[in-house]
Design a protein around this motif. Structure first.
Motif, PDB file in Angstrom:
ATOM      1  N   UNK A 533       0.844  -1.191   0.000  1.00  0.00           N
ATOM      2  CA  UNK A 533       0.000   0.000   0.000  1.00  0.00           C
ATOM      3  C   UNK A 533       0.885   1.248   0.000  1.00  0.00           C
ATOM      4  N   UNK A 534       0.970   1.909  -1.173  1.00  0.00           N
ATOM      5  CA  UNK A 534       1.747   3.134  -1.314  1.00  0.00           C
ATOM      6  C   UNK A 534       0.842   4.269  -1.789  1.00  0.00           C
ATOM      7  N   UNK A 535       1.380   5.488  -1.709  1.00  0.00           N
ATOM      8  CA  UNK A 535       0.698   6.648  -2.280  1.00  0.00           C
ATOM      9  C   UNK A 535       1.331   6.995  -3.610  1.00  0.00           C
ATOM     10  N   UNK A 536       0.499   7.302  -4.601  1.00  0.00           N
ATOM     11  CA  UNK A 536       0.925   7.721  -5.930  1.00  0.00           C
ATOM     12  C   UNK A 536       0.697   9.219  -6.065  1.00  0.00           C
ATOM     13  N   UNK A 537       1.729   9.943  -6.433  1.00  0.00           N
ATOM     14  CA  UNK A 537       1.582  11.386  -6.662  1.00  0.00           C
ATOM     15  C   UNK A 537       1.716  11.665  -8.144  1.00  0.00           C
ATOM     16  N   UNK A 538       0.821  12.486  -8.649  1.00  0.00           N
ATOM     17  CA  UNK A 538       0.811  12.854 -10.070  1.00  0.00           C
ATOM     18  C   UNK A 538       0.819  14.378 -10.157  1.00  0.00           C
ATOM     19  N   UNK A 539       1.897  14.940 -10.664  1.00  0.00           N
ATOM     20  CA  UNK A 539       1.975  16.390 -10.891  1.00  0.00           C
ATOM     21  C   UNK A 539       1.382  16.704 -12.265  1.00  0.00           C
ATOM     22  N   UNK A 540       0.405  17.570 -12.296  1.00  0.00           N
ATOM     23  CA  UNK A 540      -0.262  17.836 -13.569  1.00  0.00           C
ATOM     24  C   UNK A 540      -0.652  19.313 -13.675  1.00  0.00           C
ATOM     25  N   UNK A 541      -0.975  19.681 -14.918  1.00  0.00           N
ATOM     26  CA  UNK A 541      -1.535  20.996 -15.235  1.00  0.00           C
ATOM     27  C   UNK A 541      -2.797  20.767 -16.044  1.00  0.00           C
ATOM     28  N   UNK A 542      -3.952  21.239 -15.556  1.00  0.00           N
ATOM     29  CA  UNK A 542      -5.233  20.987 -16.219  1.00  0.00           C
ATOM     30  C   UNK A 542      -5.832  22.297 -16.715  1.00  0.00           C
ATOM     31  N   UNK A 543      -6.588  22.186 -17.820  1.00  0.00           N
ATOM     32  CA  UNK A 543      -7.221  23.377 -18.373  1.00  0.00           C
ATOM     33  C   UNK A 543      -8.601  23.631 -17.812  1.00  0.00           C
ATOM     34  N   UNK A 544      -9.205  22.636 -17.132  1.00  0.00           N
ATOM     35  CA  UNK A 544     -10.554  22.809 -16.604  1.00  0.00           C
ATOM     36  C   UNK A 544     -10.777  21.829 -15.459  1.00  0.00           C
ATOM     37  N   UNK A 563      -8.505  22.799 -12.219  1.00  0.00           N
ATOM     38  CA  UNK A 563      -7.838  23.647 -13.200  1.00  0.00           C
ATOM     39  C   UNK A 563      -6.553  24.226 -12.598  1.00  0.00           C
ATOM     40  N   UNK A 564      -5.501  24.274 -13.415  1.00  0.00           N
ATOM     41  CA  UNK A 564      -4.242  24.829 -12.974  1.00  0.00           C
ATOM     42  C   UNK A 564      -3.253  23.749 -12.555  1.00  0.00           C
ATOM     43  N   UNK A 565      -2.112  24.159 -11.993  1.00  0.00           N
ATOM     44  CA  UNK A 565      -1.114  23.176 -11.564  1.00  0.00           C
ATOM     45  C   UNK A 565      -1.458  22.605 -10.186  1.00  0.00           C
ATOM     46  N   UNK A 566      -1.448  21.299 -10.075  1.00  0.00           N
ATOM     47  CA  UNK A 566      -1.779  20.631  -8.818  1.00  0.00           C
ATOM     48  C   UNK A 566      -1.019  19.318  -8.702  1.00  0.00           C
ATOM     49  N   UNK A 567      -1.050  18.758  -7.526  1.00  0.00           N
ATOM     50  CA  UNK A 567      -0.512  17.412  -7.293  1.00  0.00           C
ATOM     51  C   UNK A 567      -1.648  16.527  -6.807  1.00  0.00           C
ATOM     52  N   UNK A 568      -1.956  15.528  -7.621  1.00  0.00           N
ATOM     53  CA  UNK A 568      -2.982  14.558  -7.244  1.00  0.00           C
ATOM     54  C   UNK A 568      -2.314  13.446  -6.447  1.00  0.00           C
ATOM     55  N   UNK A 569      -2.861  13.142  -5.283  1.00  0.00           N
ATOM     56  CA  UNK A 569      -2.363  12.067  -4.429  1.00  0.00           C
ATOM     57  C   UNK A 569      -3.443  11.020  -4.285  1.00  0.00           C
ATOM     58  N   UNK A 570      -3.093   9.765  -4.492  1.00  0.00           N
ATOM     59  CA  UNK A 570      -4.066   8.694  -4.269  1.00  0.00           C
ATOM     60  C   UNK A 570      -3.359   7.467  -3.732  1.00  0.00           C
ATOM     61  N   UNK A 571      -4.096   6.731  -2.895  1.00  0.00           N
ATOM     62  CA  UNK A 571      -3.554   5.536  -2.269  1.00  0.00           C
ATOM     63  C   UNK A 571      -3.763   4.353  -3.191  1.00  0.00           C
ATOM     64  N   UNK A 572      -2.696   3.584  -3.418  1.00  0.00           N
ATOM     65  CA  UNK A 572      -2.770   2.445  -4.327  1.00  0.00           C
ATOM     66  C   UNK A 572      -2.361   1.169  -3.616  1.00  0.00           C
ATOM     67  N   UNK A 573      -2.698   0.058  -4.239  1.00  0.00           N
ATOM     68  CA  UNK A 573      -2.270  -1.248  -3.726  1.00  0.00           C
ATOM     69  C   UNK A 573      -1.944  -2.141  -4.901  1.00  0.00           C
ATOM     70  N   UNK A 574      -1.160  -3.171  -4.650  1.00  0.00           N
ATOM     71  CA  UNK A 574      -0.782  -4.085  -5.705  1.00  0.00           C
ATOM     72  C   UNK A 574       0.501  -3.666  -6.397  1.00  0.00           C
ATOM     73  N   UNK A 593       5.313  14.642 -13.823  1.00  0.00           N
ATOM     74  CA  UNK A 593       6.031  13.492 -13.283  1.00  0.00           C
ATOM     75  C   UNK A 593       5.161  12.783 -12.265  1.00  0.00           C
ATOM     76  N   UNK A 594       5.529  11.561 -11.957  1.00  0.00           N
ATOM     77  CA  UNK A 594       4.827  10.761 -10.959  1.00  0.00           C
ATOM     78  C   UNK A 594       5.838  10.122 -10.027  1.00  0.00           C
ATOM     79  N   UNK A 595       5.390   9.875  -8.809  1.00  0.00           N
ATOM     80  CA  UNK A 595       6.231   9.201  -7.831  1.00  0.00           C
ATOM     81  C   UNK A 595       5.363   8.293  -6.978  1.00  0.00           C
TER      82      UNK A 595
END
Length: 605
Positions: A533-544, A563-574, A593-595
């Motif tokens: 069980x880890x956390x996945x971070x996704x750095x993104x820029x969205x238009x809406x 909308x705009x620059x954000x970091x999406x964090x979600x808990x994953x497994x497997x 990028x993702x980590x």
């Protein structure tokens, strides 16, 4: 004016007993009020605050304990919805008051209104053997109801032995039931009752004595047998089985528990405490650290006191037939239940596992000096005397005062770490988290684990923030996926959450965008992730604003996109080596990028 009525002797003795109990409660009230919630306490409070403290939970084993009554008591504090140590302190002191009154009732029932009853009661009231159990709330929920059950069962059982009226046996059985609903060590209570019966209410050689006790008092054995067998069936089918302790573990536990812990405790020790290491390196619990010279002194002093009494009074040695089996079986239960799991030292040198012996020793002190009313066997002065020398009254008073002073010293020394904020950082953690959440208003946070100093990692998932801080849950919402999430940091502060370390993705092929995600799903390769069980971070820029479906390993989540620059964090497994992003209609984004890894607090607000 008419003269005031003079108090009778029983009334004076009762008032003195109540005064002694009140003094004990004042002292232990000081000790308990300065403590706070610790370790397992948070499991109980969190369960109640989450509304999960139902009947099924109360009958679930906690560690190796089946303790539905203790867990029910915990809900009286946990259901308040706040971390109310005041209420927990009141509960502990009420239980202690009931235990102390039950001890007095037991002694008075067995021996009548004698001054010697006050001596035995005083031993129980000041003994350090029972002191550690009042400093830790969850321990008190086991220990104090068990002590109430022990004293009540002994008193009711002796009432039955005098009259053979089944109602008294049933009353003793009700006390026994309270014990079984509170603490596993109630299994020793039938042994205590059998010992008292055979030693003091039957005569003759061993086998005729056993036969008399079995046949004459059969009502009691039926009641106690049904309860004990029923409890064992429930316990053995509910509590996970553990390995039987090896001979070396039993031997070492007996050595440390009886030789090093018990004897000094009887005389007001251990006088010196040591820390054997705590989870996270922090903790208030102390263990017996009596120097070898004082251990030897304790045994010599006890041996001399016993020899003096044996030489002056016939049958004064009989209480050993009550105490020794209880003491040996107590050490075996500690070995079986704790030594294998936590190590011999931390188990055998933790004095709270001897708490009930404070009451048993008090009973044996009374047995050695006074006759049980209605018993067939009683101590009597020797004639002729084997020892013509008597201890001076002043020496007895000085010895008693030394035991009281030593007991108070040992108790205060044990209590002080529980009053130390460095040893007890839990309150500061909760207070900081409460203040931060109040300031931020209802906020979304990631559900991470608390530091070991609050609740050790072996308790997972009970050490999750959502469970520890459940009494504050109206101030936050726990999510498994969100943008720019926050978390409660190791110090309790509200902090930004991040997955640190090198990125698990190569630079994207889309110039100025990294990985462009428009209408179609896009799979992005990452450095492989193991099944955890880890956390996945996704750095993104969205238009809406919108949503996107994220698939990684066993996890598929429809996550919010802002909308705009954000970091999406979600808990994953497997295990996985790629992440697939499917945007909702009208949503396009550039992934930088993702980590993958654990969440870390990167700055308090």
């Amino acid at each position: 004016m008419s003269d005031r009525r003079q108090l009778s002797s029983p009334e004076r003795l009762a008032l003195i007993a109540f005064g002694m109990i009140a003094a004990q409660l004042i002292f232990r009230g000081w000790a308990t009020a300065g403590s706070w919630f610790y370790s397992d306490d948070f499991i109980f409070i969190g369960t109640a605050a989450r509304g999960a403290a139902d009947l099924d939970w109360m009958f679930e084993p906690h560690n190796i304990h089946l303790m539905p009554f203790g867990l029910w008591l915990s809900t009286l504090v946990g259901n308040v919805g706040t971390f109310s140590w005041l209420l927990a302190t009141v509960e502990i002191l009420l239980l202690q008051a009931l235990a102390s009154l039950a001890c007095w009732w037991m002694l008075r029932t067995l021996f009548g209104d004698r001054k010697g009853v006050l001596v035995a009661l005083a031993f129980y009231l000041v003994s350090p053997l029972s002191f550690p159990s009042i400093m830790w709330w969850s321990a008190s929920l086991n220990q104090l109801p068990h002590q109430i059950a022990l004293f009540g069962a002994v008193a009711a059982h002796v009432m039955y032995l005098r009259t053979r009226h089944p109602s008294s046996a049933v009353l003793a059985g009700l006390f026994m039931l309270l014990g079984y609903a509170s603490y596993t060590k109630t299994l020793l209570l039938p042994v205590l009752l059998v010992s008292l019966t055979v030693v003091y209410f039957a005569t003759g050689r061993l086998l005729p004595r056993l036969r008399t006790a079995l046949v004459r008092f059969w009502h009691a054995w039926v009641v106690y047998g049904v309860l004990t067998i029923g409890y064992l069936v429930i316990y053995l089918t509910t509590v996970p089985r553990s390995e039987f302790p090896g001979w070396r573990s039993i031997r070492d536990t007996f050595d440390l528990s009886i030789v090093k812990s018990f004897a000094p405790g009887v005389l007001g020790g251990p006088w010196d405490w040591v820390s054997l290491g705590q989870p996270g390196g922090v903790g208030p619990r102390l263990f017996v650290g009596t120097p070898l010279m004082l251990i030897a002194f304790s045994w010599v002093a006890i041996a001399l006191l016993c020899a003096y009494q044996f030489l002056k009074v016939r049958r004064a040695w009989l209480p050993l037939l009550v105490l020794v089996p209880y003491l040996l079986l107590n050490a075996y239960l500690v070995s079986a239940g704790r030594s294998e799991a936590f190590g011999v030292g931390p188990a055998a040198l933790e004095l709270r596992y001897l708490a009930d012996l404070a009451g048993v020793v008090a009973l044996c002190i009374a047995l050695a000096t006074m006759p049980i009313v209605g018993a067939a066997v009683r101590p009597e002065p020797r004639d002729p005397q084997l020892l013509t020398v008597s201890l001076p009254t002043r020496a007895l008073k000085v010895g008693a005062a030394a035991i009281v002073v030593g007991s108070l010293f040992s108790s205060v020394a044990y209590a002080l770490p529980w009053h130390d904020s460095e040893k007890m950082p839990q309150q500061a953690y909760v207070d900081t988290a409460r203040a931060a959440l109040d300031k931020a208003g209802n906020t979304e946070i990631a559900d991470t684990t608390v530091p070991d100093s609050v609740l050790w990692a072996a308790a997972f998932p009970a050490n999750l923030t959502s469970r520890i801080l459940a009494p504050l849950d109206e101030r936050f919402t726990v999510v498994k996926a969100g943008n720019d999430l926050k978390l409660i940091g190791p110090d309790g502060a509200l902090s930004a959450a991040a997955v640190l370390g090198e990125a698990r993705t190569e630079p994207g092929p889309d110039k100025g965008c990294g990985f462009a995600v428009t209408e179609d799903p896009r799979t992005i390769s990452i450095v492989p992730v193991i099944d955890f069980s880890f956390w996945l971070s996704i750095n993104y820029l969205a238009g809406a604003d919108g949503t996107a479906t994220i698939r990684a390993g066993k996890t598929t989540v429809e996550a919010p996109i802002e909308r705009g620059p954000h970091t999406l964090l979600l808990q994953t497994s497997g295990a996985y080596d790629s992440v697939t992003i499917t945007p909702a209609s009208g949503v396009s984004l550039c992934v930088d990028k993702m980590n993958v890894g654990p969440l870390t607090a990167v700055g308090a607000e």
